[in-house]
Design an enzyme around this catalytic site. Structure first.
Site, PDB file in Angstrom:
ATOM      1  N   GLY A 128       4.350 -45.514 151.177  1.00 53.83           N
ATOM      2  CA  GLY A 128       3.200 -45.204 152.031  1.00 53.83           C
ATOM      3  C   GLY A 128       2.728 -43.765 151.972  1.00 53.83           C
ATOM      4  N   ASN A 153       0.321 -42.700 150.182  1.00 49.69           N
ATOM      5  CA  ASN A 153      -1.154 -42.752 150.219  1.00 49.69           C
ATOM      6  C   ASN A 153      -1.653 -43.004 151.633  1.00 49.69           C
ATOM      7  OD1 ASN A 153      -2.598 -42.480 147.520  1.00 49.69           O
ATOM      8  ND2 ASN A 153      -0.858 -43.788 146.989  1.00 49.69           N
ATOM      9  N   HIS A 158      -5.245 -47.366 142.192  1.00 50.80           N
ATOM     10  CA  HIS A 158      -4.438 -47.803 141.050  1.00 50.80           C
ATOM     11  C   HIS A 158      -4.022 -46.567 140.244  1.00 50.80           C
ATOM     12  CE1 HIS A 158      -2.920 -50.475 138.006  1.00 50.80           C
ATOM     13  NE2 HIS A 158      -3.466 -49.683 137.097  1.00 50.80           N
ATOM     14  N   GLY A 217     -10.180 -60.373 140.276  1.00 52.73           N
ATOM     15  CA  GLY A 217      -9.351 -60.092 139.103  1.00 52.73           C
ATOM     16  C   GLY A 217      -8.228 -59.118 139.433  1.00 52.73           C
ATOM     17  N   ASP A 245      -7.174 -55.606 139.227  1.00 56.69           N
ATOM     18  CA  ASP A 245      -7.630 -54.231 139.019  1.00 56.69           C
ATOM     19  C   ASP A 245      -8.940 -54.170 138.216  1.00 56.69           C
ATOM     20  OD1 ASP A 245      -5.250 -53.377 140.316  1.00 56.69           O
ATOM     21  OD2 ASP A 245      -4.154 -53.492 138.433  1.00 56.69           O
TER      22      ASP A 245
END
Ligand code: GAR
Length: 195
Positions: free
Chosen positions: A16, A18, A115, A149, A151
């Site tokens: 965590g 981020n 990502h 999809g 990413d």
């Protein structure tokens, strides 16, 4: 853009950092939002502790023992709960399951992901390792809208990170994370400006 603070939900599976950078950006006035709730599919994930320390409500996503699958009924229950909480935007922050229907339909263009690579290069897991193994000279991180999809959704912002001689996967990932913590709050703020 709404004058009121945008209401965020964060989904994560791990440490965590981020999520913490989003808290920090809000406190610094760089992000005009509030984190209303944090959910994890991993009851032991440190992201939940970070949320509790801040007094943010938390929830566990019980994925019935599936390692990677995000069962439809779990997504359905989550979508309902997030609607009840009047969530504007969902931020995936190290969330390791694929979000699909029905969460995507309930929050169209309202789910973001970070990502650890320069998409469209190196989608999927351990993207920093993929970059190293491919001999890439540079990699980075990407914030994008989530679509069905893996990413593949529209890119909002990217940051570059050079691959240095003698890099290990851990060192490279650590340098990517430094950039992630700057990029994610900035990209969320940019997405809010378009809402
Ligand atoms: C981050 O590097 C994030 O980009 C990555 O997981 C890490 C989570 O770190 N996400 C993915 O690989 C998603 N495909 P954190 O829990 O410290 O934020």
């Amino acid at each position: 853009m709404r004058a009121m603070k945008i209401r965020l939900a964060i989904l994560g599976s791990g440490s965590g950092t981020n999520c913490q950078s989003i808290f920090q950006a809000i406190d610094d006035g760089r992000l005009n939002a509030e984190v209303v709730t944090v959910f994890s599919d991993n009851p032991d994930a440190y992201i939940l502790e970070r949320a509790k320390k801040r007094g943010v409500s938390t929830g566990i996503l019980d994925c019935r023992g599936y390692k990677n699958k995000f069962p439809e009924e779990v997504q359905e229950a989550l979508a309902r709960r997030l609607q009840e909480l009047d969530i504007d935007l969902i931020c995936l922050a190290g969330f390791m399951r694929l979000v699909k229907s029905p969460l995507l339909e309930t929050f169209p263009r309202r789910i973001l992901n970070i990502h650890p690579a320069l998409l469209p290069s190196f989608p999927g897991v351990e993207a920093w390792k993929q970059a190293l193994e491919a001999g890439a000279k540079q990699t980075g991180c990407t914030v994008h809208y989530v679509d069905a999809g893996m990413d593949t959704g529209e890119i909002i912002m990217q940051a570059f990170v050079p691959v240095l001689p003698g890099d290990t996967p851990e060192r490279l990932h650590a340098r990517i994370q430094v950039q992630e913590h700057i990029l994610y709050p900035a990209a969320i703020q940019s997405a809010l400006a378009r809402m």
